[in-house]
Design a protein around this motif. Structure first.
Motif, short mmCIF file in Angstrom:
data_model
loop_
_atom_site.label_atom_id
_atom_site.label_comp_id
_atom_site.label_asym_id
_atom_site.label_seq_id
_atom_site.Cartn_x
_atom_site.Cartn_y
_atom_site.Cartn_z
N LYS A 105 2.92 -36.89 -75.08
CA LYS A 105 3.37 -37.77 -74.00
C LYS A 105 2.45 -37.74 -72.78
N ARG A 106 1.68 -36.66 -72.62
CA ARG A 106 0.76 -36.56 -71.48
C ARG A 106 -0.60 -36.10 -71.97
N ASP A 107 -1.65 -36.68 -71.40
CA ASP A 107 -3.01 -36.29 -71.74
C ASP A 107 -3.44 -35.14 -70.84
N ASP A 108 -2.85 -33.98 -71.10
CA ASP A 108 -3.09 -32.81 -70.27
C ASP A 108 -3.16 -31.59 -71.17
N HIS A 109 -4.21 -30.79 -71.03
CA HIS A 109 -4.42 -29.65 -71.91
C HIS A 109 -3.29 -28.63 -71.78
N THR A 110 -2.87 -28.31 -70.56
CA THR A 110 -1.82 -27.33 -70.36
C THR A 110 -0.50 -27.80 -70.95
N TRP A 111 -0.20 -29.08 -70.77
CA TRP A 111 1.02 -29.67 -71.34
C TRP A 111 1.05 -29.51 -72.84
#
Length: 331
Positions: A105-111
């Protein structure tokens, strides 16, 4: 044949289906940090089970519902006595399902890393705890004359039960690695097959020890035959993996899990939950069952709807039968 025996067999079939199918889901989830070297490869691994994991979970829902309807006393004692481990399994399955849905759902490595951890833990806990639970069911737990569990949480963590948990954990890891080898192409496929051989040897040792212990404690002639067949299937699967025959290797491990679970139910019958305090207080297919009318109605429902479910799930696997690789994953 009495309907109580028929439904004991049907519940056994449901658990066999669950462990054989959901087992490789758990294995793939646990192997996420081992087989994948970057995010694209992790997406490949998740996509191998993406179309089928939720359908595979239906088997445990139906098994629980069938147990509640056919053997309400068994259901009540089991879910009250095993409340904490079953709650942990349920929470793990819920979090794991959320992770599959929300990871992208999010383009974020931590997510993504946090949801990947949820997939790993949500696969590890059920793979371990289902083995612990079934080992306790087969071996017997403290049940009093009122069909109530009178032990504590640590009563469920005997050496035999922990060996059962380690056995299912290693078998599911092997199952997942073989499924990845069967469903992928490229470097992931080769790494998965090599890992399946290493983990498979450990799984074979644990499985032989656990099944031999079970046979010596509560086994029957039927369980002995099924356990022996399971051991042969597991060895045959490992030999096929050594020869790079992923399809036969996966089939061998699939049969090994199914035959082993069938052997556990054969060792359990006619009990459904033995009492370690007094055999006279054990729950059996007779004293834990629902009424004859209830079992008759359920039998007709099963006759009509079971083929539909099997056909639909088989069609799903056929549609998504092709191998995938990093070349199929967009940047």
């Amino acid at each position: 044949m009495e309907l109580t025996t028929v439904w004991f067999g049907l519940i056994a079939v449901l658990w066999i289906g669950y462990f054989c199918l959901e087992g490789f889901d758990f294995g793939v989830g646990m192997l996420l940090p081992v087989l994948a070297r970057d995010d694209r490869e992790r997406r490949v691994l998740i996509n191998t089970i993406g179309p089928v994991w939720d359908g595979n979970e239906v088997w445990v829902l139906v098994a629980g519902g069938a147990t509640f309807a056919a053997f309400p006393e068994w259901y009540a004692t089991l879910f009250s006595g095993f409340y904490l481990p079953l709650l942990l399994i349920l929470v793990a399955l819920i979090v794991r399902g959320l992770a599959f849905e929300y990871r992208a759902k999010r383009d974020d490595h931590t997510w993504r890393a946090r949801w990947d951890l949820a997939i790993i833990v949500g696969s590890f806990l059920p793979a371990l705890l289902w083995g612990v639970a079934f080992a306790n069911i087969v071996r017997g737990v403290p049940i009093d004359e009122n069909a109530e569990y009178v032990g504590g949480f640590f009563n469920l963590l005997s050496p035999y039960a922990l060996l059962g948990g380690v056995t299912t954990l290693l078998l599911f890891l092997t199952h997942g690695a073989l499924f990845v080898a069967l469903k992928t192409d490229g470097d992931i496929r080769h790494r998965a097959r090599a890992l399946a051989l290493k983990v498979g040897v450990a799984a074979a040792v644990a499985a032989v020890a656990f099944l031999a212990w079970t046979q010596a404690s509560t086994g029957s002639a039927g369980s002995l035959v099924l356990f022996a067949a399971a051991a042969l299937a597991l060895v045959g699967g490992l030999v096929a993996a050594l020869r790079a025959r992923e399809g036969w290797a996966f089939t061998g491990n699939f049969l090994a899990i199914g035959l082993a679970v069938a052997g556990l139910f054969a060792a359990l019958f006619p009990d459904v939950m033995p009492s370690s305090l007094d055999p006279a207080w054990s729950l059996t297919t007779t004293n834990a069952s629902a009424t004859e009318y209830t079992l008759t109605v359920m039998t007709w429902v099963a006759v009509f709807f079971t083929p539909i479910v099997l056909l639909y799930q088989g069609w799903t696997y056929w549609v998504f039968r092709r191998r995938i690789g990093t070349q199929h994953i967009p940047a």
